[in-house]
Design a protein around this motif. Structure first.
Motif, PDB file in Angstrom:
ATOM      1  N   ALA A 236       0.818  -1.214   0.000  1.00 23.10           N
ATOM      2  CA  ALA A 236       0.000   0.000   0.000  1.00 23.10           C
ATOM      3  C   ALA A 236       0.851   1.263   0.000  1.00 23.10           C
ATOM      4  N   GLU A 237       1.996   1.235   0.674  1.00 21.87           N
ATOM      5  CA  GLU A 237       2.844   2.427   0.746  1.00 21.87           C
ATOM      6  C   GLU A 237       3.288   2.897  -0.637  1.00 21.87           C
ATOM      7  N   THR A 238       3.417   1.967  -1.565  1.00 24.22           N
ATOM      8  CA  THR A 238       3.882   2.288  -2.911  1.00 24.22           C
ATOM      9  C   THR A 238       2.755   2.433  -3.914  1.00 24.22           C
ATOM     10  N   LEU A 239       1.759   1.549  -3.851  1.00 22.58           N
ATOM     11  CA  LEU A 239       0.781   1.425  -4.933  1.00 22.58           C
ATOM     12  C   LEU A 239      -0.545   2.135  -4.688  1.00 22.58           C
ATOM     13  N   LEU A 240      -0.856   2.488  -3.452  1.00 21.73           N
ATOM     14  CA  LEU A 240      -2.144   3.137  -3.167  1.00 21.73           C
ATOM     15  C   LEU A 240      -1.995   4.647  -3.397  1.00 21.73           C
ATOM     16  N   THR A 241      -2.082   5.039  -4.649  1.00 23.75           N
ATOM     17  CA  THR A 241      -1.855   6.432  -5.036  1.00 23.75           C
ATOM     18  C   THR A 241      -3.138   7.247  -5.116  1.00 23.75           C
ATOM     19  N   GLN A 242      -4.283   6.582  -5.283  1.00 25.07           N
ATOM     20  CA  GLN A 242      -5.544   7.298  -5.439  1.00 25.07           C
ATOM     21  C   GLN A 242      -6.020   7.849  -4.089  1.00 25.07           C
ATOM     22  N   PRO A 243      -6.924   8.833  -4.124  1.00 24.10           N
ATOM     23  CA  PRO A 243      -7.518   9.338  -2.890  1.00 24.10           C
ATOM     24  C   PRO A 243      -8.217   8.223  -2.115  1.00 24.10           C
ATOM     25  N   VAL A 244      -8.050   8.233  -0.797  1.00 20.60           N
ATOM     26  CA  VAL A 244      -8.628   7.186   0.047  1.00 20.60           C
ATOM     27  C   VAL A 244      -9.265   7.810   1.285  1.00 20.60           C
ATOM     28  N   LEU A 245     -10.468   7.371   1.587  1.00 19.65           N
ATOM     29  CA  LEU A 245     -11.203   7.784   2.784  1.00 19.65           C
ATOM     30  C   LEU A 245     -11.424   6.561   3.651  1.00 19.65           C
ATOM     31  N   VAL A 246     -11.054   6.644   4.920  1.00 20.73           N
ATOM     32  CA  VAL A 246     -11.189   5.532   5.859  1.00 20.73           C
ATOM     33  C   VAL A 246     -12.146   5.963   6.963  1.00 20.73           C
ATOM     34  N   VAL A 247     -13.236   5.203   7.141  1.00 20.79           N
ATOM     35  CA  VAL A 247     -14.220   5.482   8.182  1.00 20.79           C
ATOM     36  C   VAL A 247     -14.169   4.352   9.203  1.00 20.79           C
ATOM     37  N   VAL A 248     -13.972   4.692  10.473  1.00 24.03           N
ATOM     38  CA  VAL A 248     -13.937   3.691  11.540  1.00 24.03           C
ATOM     39  C   VAL A 248     -14.782   4.162  12.714  1.00 24.03           C
ATOM     40  N   GLY A 249     -15.265   3.190  13.491  1.00 27.38           N
ATOM     41  CA  GLY A 249     -15.902   3.470  14.760  1.00 27.38           C
ATOM     42  C   GLY A 249     -14.935   3.174  15.893  1.00 27.38           C
ATOM     43  N   GLN A 250     -14.933   4.000  16.909  1.00 23.92           N
ATOM     44  CA  GLN A 250     -13.963   3.855  17.990  1.00 23.92           C
ATOM     45  C   GLN A 250     -14.369   2.835  19.051  1.00 23.92           C
ATOM     46  N   LYS A 251     -15.598   2.332  19.004  1.00 22.71           N
ATOM     47  CA  LYS A 251     -15.986   1.253  19.913  1.00 22.71           C
ATOM     48  C   LYS A 251     -15.443  -0.053  19.342  1.00 22.71           C
ATOM     49  N   VAL A 252     -14.370  -0.519  19.927  1.00 23.82           N
ATOM     50  CA  VAL A 252     -13.564  -1.586  19.327  1.00 23.82           C
ATOM     51  C   VAL A 252     -14.182  -2.952  19.582  1.00 23.82           C
ATOM     52  N   GLY A 253     -14.112  -3.830  18.572  1.00 23.56           N
ATOM     53  CA  GLY A 253     -14.572  -5.204  18.693  1.00 23.56           C
ATOM     54  C   GLY A 253     -13.518  -6.174  18.204  1.00 23.56           C
ATOM     55  N   ALA A 254     -13.803  -7.457  18.355  1.00 24.85           N
ATOM     56  CA  ALA A 254     -12.818  -8.511  18.094  1.00 24.85           C
ATOM     57  C   ALA A 254     -12.448  -8.656  16.627  1.00 24.85           C
ATOM     58  N   PHE A 255     -13.289  -8.182  15.714  1.00 24.90           N
ATOM     59  CA  PHE A 255     -12.985  -8.362  14.295  1.00 24.90           C
ATOM     60  C   PHE A 255     -11.928  -7.382  13.795  1.00 24.90           C
ATOM     61  N   GLY A 256     -11.634  -6.336  14.549  1.00 25.12           N
ATOM     62  CA  GLY A 256     -10.457  -5.516  14.281  1.00 25.12           C
ATOM     63  C   GLY A 256     -10.597  -4.417  13.265  1.00 25.12           C
ATOM     64  N   ALA A 257     -11.805  -3.911  13.015  1.00 22.92           N
ATOM     65  CA  ALA A 257     -11.974  -2.876  11.998  1.00 22.92           C
ATOM     66  C   ALA A 257     -11.255  -1.585  12.376  1.00 22.92           C
ATOM     67  N   TYR A 258     -11.298  -1.212  13.641  1.00 21.31           N
ATOM     68  CA  TYR A 258     -10.614   0.018  14.053  1.00 21.31           C
ATOM     69  C   TYR A 258      -9.112  -0.110  13.822  1.00 21.31           C
ATOM     70  N   ARG A 259      -8.565  -1.223  14.250  1.00 25.55           N
ATOM     71  CA  ARG A 259      -7.131  -1.476  14.061  1.00 25.55           C
ATOM     72  C   ARG A 259      -6.756  -1.460  12.580  1.00 25.55           C
ATOM     73  N   ASP A 260      -7.523  -2.150  11.758  1.00 28.69           N
ATOM     74  CA  ASP A 260      -7.202  -2.217  10.333  1.00 28.69           C
ATOM     75  C   ASP A 260      -7.363  -0.855   9.663  1.00 28.69           C
ATOM     76  N   GLY A 261      -8.388  -0.113  10.075  1.00 28.41           N
ATOM     77  CA  GLY A 261      -8.582   1.212   9.496  1.00 28.41           C
ATOM     78  C   GLY A 261      -7.434   2.154   9.812  1.00 28.41           C
ATOM     79  N   MET A 262      -6.983   2.136  11.060  1.00 30.08           N
ATOM     80  CA  MET A 262      -5.852   2.986  11.427  1.00 30.08           C
ATOM     81  C   MET A 262      -4.580   2.551  10.692  1.00 30.08           C
ATOM     82  N   GLU A 263      -4.433   1.231  10.489  1.00 34.88           N
ATOM     83  CA  GLU A 263      -3.247   0.746   9.783  1.00 34.88           C
ATOM     84  C   GLU A 263      -3.212   1.244   8.342  1.00 34.88           C
TER      85      GLU A 263
END
Length: 309
Positions: A236-263
């Motif tokens: 992603a550091e090299t190839l993700l050149t297009q505009p990107v919007l990441v939406v996450v909820g801060q109430k964290v759960g086991a599936f890891g969406a917050y973690r993956d979104g921040m990553e």
């Protein structure tokens, strides 16, 4: 809304898709288009279609929500395969279809993915440069999830079990189709499955709130091996050149969406425009259909895509 069957020359099966049109749609005009990608175990009639596709269509976009190969109303056999490589290829095949539509501007195509769909749209955008902007809504890197929680943190053990099961099925044994969730909220409580994401997923998928025939929440166990070796965010550091919007909820759960979104937000350093929307009061499954958090997400999605498409 129009239902279509997408059949590319190189496909042995069709993809079923719903096209949603903006108000006052005129076939003689060209419109920006958005393709929405559903979660793991979901279908186009759930959050990707009836929430985000519908919302974006109302804002002036032609939107295509489709069922993944082997799932929902799309073709492919055996059923309930979750293959990330195929899921990403499906996106390109839907784009192939979209660019043939006279009312779609081929230079203004974007993606929105929800949950695992959020990981898939990011991965597709790395190499599919017909995509001009991408948004991940509570996106999950399904490869990471399979290597961790879905394999009980024993990915090699899971792979050995899958290998044994696939051999058994090749010799005539019954297919092992794993149900991912309890059948009801009562069953979840009885088993003590009250972790936020598991319980809220059950509330969405197993009640009238979100339940749909195509949203089967199941996976063919013997064909899931490749998922464990897949990473939505590789390069992603090299190839993700297009505009990107990441939406996450801060109430964290086991599936890891917050973690993956921040990553992925942190790694999208090559993007021409990267944006993070972090919603303090809301969880992964709130962003599927709850009016207030969805409205907050749409408040960012609409201007983002209007500026880039």
């Amino acid at each position: 809304m129009q239902n279509v069957k997408i059949q590319n020359p190189d496909m042995a099966w069709h993809l079923s898709a719903d096209i949603r049109f903006p108000p006052g749609f005129d076939e003689a005009r060209t419109y920006p288009a958005i393709i929405t990608v559903h979660p793991f175990g979901s279908c186009k009639e759930q959050t990707s279609g009836n929430i985000y596709a519908q919302g974006m269509a109302e804002q002036g976009f032609v939107v295509i929500a489709y069922d993944a190969s082997f799932q929902g109303e799309s073709g492919g056999s055996p059923r309930w395969i979750e293959d990330p490589t195929q899921r990403v290829e499906d996106i390109s095949r839907v784009i192939d279809y979209a660019v043939t539509l006279p009312y779609v501007d081929a230079d203004r195509i974007g993606l929105i993915g929800v949950c695992a769909g959020g990981g898939y749209v990011v991965n597709a955008t790395l190499t599919e440069k017909r995509i001009k902007a991408v948004a991940s809504v509570t996106g999950v890197n399904v490869g990471r999830l399979f290597r961790e929680g879905f394999s009980n943190y024993d990915p090699v053990g899971a792979l050995n079990a899958m290998a044994a099961q696939r051999t058994a099925e090749a010799r005539g044994a019954e297919l092992q189709i794993n149900e991912l969730l309890p059948p009801s909220l009562e069953a979840a409580r009885a088993k003590g499955l009250t972790e936020r994401d598991v319980f809220e997923a059950t509330d969405y998928y197993k009640t009238p709130r979100g339940q749909q025939k195509g949203g089967a929440t199941r996976v063919l166990f013997s064909h899931a091996q490749k998922t464990l070796a897949w990473d939505a965010f590789a390069f992603a550091e090299t190839l993700l050149t297009q505009p990107v919007l990441v939406v996450v909820g801060q109430k964290v759960g086991a599936f890891g969406a917050y973690r993956d979104g921040m990553e992925i937000y942190g790694r999208a350093v090559a993007s021409r425009d990267r944006r993070l929307v972090s919603l303090e009061e809301w969880s992964h499954y709130d962003l599927y259909d709850r009016p207030e958090p969805v409205a907050l997400a749409m408040d960012q999605l609409v201007p983002f895509f209007k500026s880039h498409l």
